[in-house]
Design a protein around this motif. Sequence first.
Motif, PDB file in Angstrom:
ATOM      1  N   ARG A  99       0.769  -1.204   0.035  1.00 45.85           N
ATOM      2  CA  ARG A  99      -0.059  -0.011  -0.253  1.00 45.85           C
ATOM      3  C   ARG A  99       1.092   1.270  -0.139  1.00 45.85           C
ATOM      4  N   SER A 126       2.161 -13.336 -11.689  1.00 45.04           N
ATOM      5  CA  SER A 126       0.896 -12.738 -11.255  1.00 45.04           C
ATOM      6  C   SER A 126       1.353 -11.477 -10.633  1.00 45.04           C
ATOM      7  N   LEU A 127       0.150 -10.591 -10.496  1.00 41.22           N
ATOM      8  CA  LEU A 127       0.325  -9.265 -10.106  1.00 41.22           C
ATOM      9  C   LEU A 127      -0.430  -9.073  -8.616  1.00 41.22           C
ATOM     10  N   GLU A 128      -0.123  -8.432  -7.640  1.00 42.76           N
ATOM     11  CA  GLU A 128      -0.943  -8.082  -6.469  1.00 42.76           C
ATOM     12  C   GLU A 128      -0.687  -6.678  -6.200  1.00 42.76           C
ATOM     13  N   ILE A 129      -1.705  -5.863  -6.476  1.00 41.90           N
ATOM     14  CA  ILE A 129      -1.463  -4.195  -6.328  1.00 41.90           C
ATOM     15  C   ILE A 129      -2.477  -3.865  -5.223  1.00 41.90           C
ATOM     16  N   ALA A 130      -1.762  -3.160  -4.468  1.00 46.12           N
ATOM     17  CA  ALA A 130      -2.681  -2.440  -3.220  1.00 46.12           C
ATOM     18  C   ALA A 130      -2.708  -1.091  -3.364  1.00 46.12           C
ATOM     19  N   THR A 131      -2.001  -0.467  -4.350  1.00 49.40           N
ATOM     20  CA  THR A 131      -2.196   0.925  -4.435  1.00 49.40           C
ATOM     21  C   THR A 131      -2.338   1.618  -5.669  1.00 49.40           C
ATOM     22  N   ASP A 132      -2.956   2.640  -6.058  1.00 50.35           N
ATOM     23  CA  ASP A 132      -3.383   3.110  -7.436  1.00 50.35           C
ATOM     24  C   ASP A 132      -2.377   3.863  -8.058  1.00 50.35           C
ATOM     25  N   ASP A 133      -1.466   4.217  -7.662  1.00 53.42           N
ATOM     26  CA  ASP A 133      -0.236   5.098  -7.898  1.00 53.42           C
ATOM     27  C   ASP A 133       0.797   4.159  -8.612  1.00 53.42           C
ATOM     28  N   VAL A 134       0.598   3.427  -9.507  1.00 45.72           N
ATOM     29  CA  VAL A 134       1.587   2.301  -9.659  1.00 45.72           C
ATOM     30  C   VAL A 134       1.466   2.187 -11.502  1.00 45.72           C
ATOM     31  N   ALA A 136       2.122  -1.169 -13.693  1.00 44.66           N
ATOM     32  CA  ALA A 136       2.235  -2.372 -13.503  1.00 44.66           C
ATOM     33  C   ALA A 136       1.725  -3.389 -14.783  1.00 44.66           C
ATOM     34  N   GLY A 137       2.406  -4.173 -14.916  1.00 43.34           N
ATOM     35  CA  GLY A 137       2.131  -5.138 -16.344  1.00 43.34           C
ATOM     36  C   GLY A 137       2.862  -6.355 -16.310  1.00 43.34           C
ATOM     37  N   HIS A 138       2.288  -7.303 -17.047  1.00 46.11           N
ATOM     38  CA  HIS A 138       3.191  -8.444 -17.241  1.00 46.11           C
ATOM     39  C   HIS A 138       2.753  -8.976 -18.639  1.00 46.11           C
ATOM     40  N   ALA A 139       3.600  -9.841 -19.056  1.00 46.35           N
ATOM     41  CA  ALA A 139       3.386 -10.543 -20.609  1.00 46.35           C
ATOM     42  C   ALA A 139       3.962 -11.835 -20.603  1.00 46.35           C
TER      43      ALA A 139
ATOM     44  N   LEU B  96      -7.854   1.066 -10.997  1.00 47.65           N
ATOM     45  CA  LEU B  96      -7.877   1.310  -9.932  1.00 47.65           C
ATOM     46  C   LEU B  96      -8.071   2.793  -9.410  1.00 47.65           C
ATOM     47  N   ALA B  99      -6.664   5.034  -3.757  1.00 44.01           N
ATOM     48  CA  ALA B  99      -5.537   4.166  -3.127  1.00 44.01           C
ATOM     49  C   ALA B  99      -5.809   3.113  -2.311  1.00 44.01           C
ATOM     50  N   SER B 101      -8.192   0.606  -3.037  1.00 44.78           N
ATOM     51  CA  SER B 101      -8.482  -0.480  -3.675  1.00 44.78           C
ATOM     52  C   SER B 101      -7.407  -1.229  -4.129  1.00 44.78           C
ATOM     53  N   SER B 103      -5.984  -4.646  -7.028  1.00 42.23           N
ATOM     54  CA  SER B 103      -6.100  -5.676  -8.219  1.00 42.23           C
ATOM     55  C   SER B 103      -5.329  -6.654  -8.071  1.00 42.23           C
ATOM     56  N   ASP B 104      -5.577  -7.523  -8.343  1.00 37.75           N
ATOM     57  CA  ASP B 104      -4.625  -9.004  -8.402  1.00 37.75           C
ATOM     58  C   ASP B 104      -4.852  -9.653  -9.854  1.00 37.75           C
ATOM     59  N   THR B 105      -3.970 -10.359 -10.208  1.00 38.74           N
ATOM     60  CA  THR B 105      -3.980 -11.038 -11.511  1.00 38.74           C
ATOM     61  C   THR B 105      -3.307 -12.350 -11.429  1.00 38.74           C
ATOM     62  N   HIS B 120      -0.079 -13.692 -23.802  1.00 34.29           N
ATOM     63  CA  HIS B 120      -0.935 -12.970 -22.499  1.00 34.29           C
ATOM     64  C   HIS B 120      -0.234 -11.681 -22.013  1.00 34.29           C
ATOM     65  N   ALA B 122      -0.947  -8.097 -19.574  1.00 32.97           N
ATOM     66  CA  ALA B 122      -2.065  -7.501 -18.431  1.00 32.97           C
ATOM     67  C   ALA B 122      -1.332  -6.194 -17.967  1.00 32.97           C
TER      68      ALA B 122
END
Lengths: 187, 182
Positions: A99, A126-134, A136-139, B96, B99, B101, B103-105, B120, B122
């Motif tokens: 956070r 996997s992604l676990e994002i708990a804040t909005d100012d980020v 993040a990505g994956h491929a 999102l 602050a 909230s 999100s998980d993937t 894939h 994301a």
Amino acid sequence: MIRQTIKTMHKVIKRGEQVRWVSVVDRGWRIPKEITVTLLGQSGRFEWFIFVIGRDSATFPLNIRVVHKAPHTASHISARSVLDGESQIAWNARAIVERGAVGADTYLSFRTLLLSPKARAKTVPSLEIATDDVTAGHAASVDRLSDDALHYCATRGLDQPETKKLLVRAFLSSDAPQAAVKLLENI
Amino acid sequence: MFWLDCNIGSKVTMKYPSIILREPHAKGEILSFAYAGRGQVQDAGGKVIHCAPHTSSTISSRSVSNHGGRSSYRGLVKIIPGAHDTTVSVTCDALLLDADSRSDTYPTMDIAEERVSVAHEARVNRISEEALFYLMSRGLSEADALSLLVNGFAQAVIKKLPMEYAIELHRLLTLETKGGIG
């Protein structure tokens, strides 16, 4: 830092520290390896380029965890693997942005090239994002050698083994740092 | 086969529409949207299992988390030996709005066949400050601008819904982003 093995470890990145790893591995292992990287200090940066060449029945089980605890941290993991024979990869990667880690930048990229019908790839970025100012990505992608590229090289007089070697090197080197390119040329 | 999955209610949702492609040349598509508001957990996604050659599938997931809600994408793409010449594309986008909230993937790709093409990607983002500023400089209030952007994000799903559901979803997103509910 270039490594030719991967070991279970926990790395802590401190304030302002920049760490880059390059791993070129062609020998598998059976017991999953656990790599944890914690970005504890503000503006810490972690980059990891992984190149895996799988042959025969080698297996590469790997669990990666990257945790962003501080603001303005960055982590980029780029893994490219080429699997032949009956080799397998089983990768679980988790990028966690906690956070308070505002301004974090994280990206995971897993690219796999399968060269034989019995090779197998299992990836879970996997992604676990708990804040909005980020950011993040994956491929992730799994593909085979392009028939068009194979045909093109054959029409230019190259035999198939030579063509495969060229295409595999091009795949591995496409976003590799300079130090790794030299190691990959010997593959 | 086409799944259109919309998750907007319930405190905890765990729902994963699935497709098994058993015959050659079969196609599957999953279009999923989730809105997680205050106190909600939307754990959605999709599974596709390719059992035959020359099959293709697309999974497209969009989620919005607001007021401390938590949305997750949990998906599986499995290609068994013999399902050659398969094409798969998975995209997940998460938005999102504050602050608190989350999100998980959690995408899983289990590929046991050489002649396939699987991709894939994301992204997790927040509302673009530039887009918000642009709309506000054109006379919209911040709440209206936010509502417009969130509805735009969900548009890919809204346009596929039957009209009554599309209107309901559009109104829900508008009310949530303007602070009308909860």
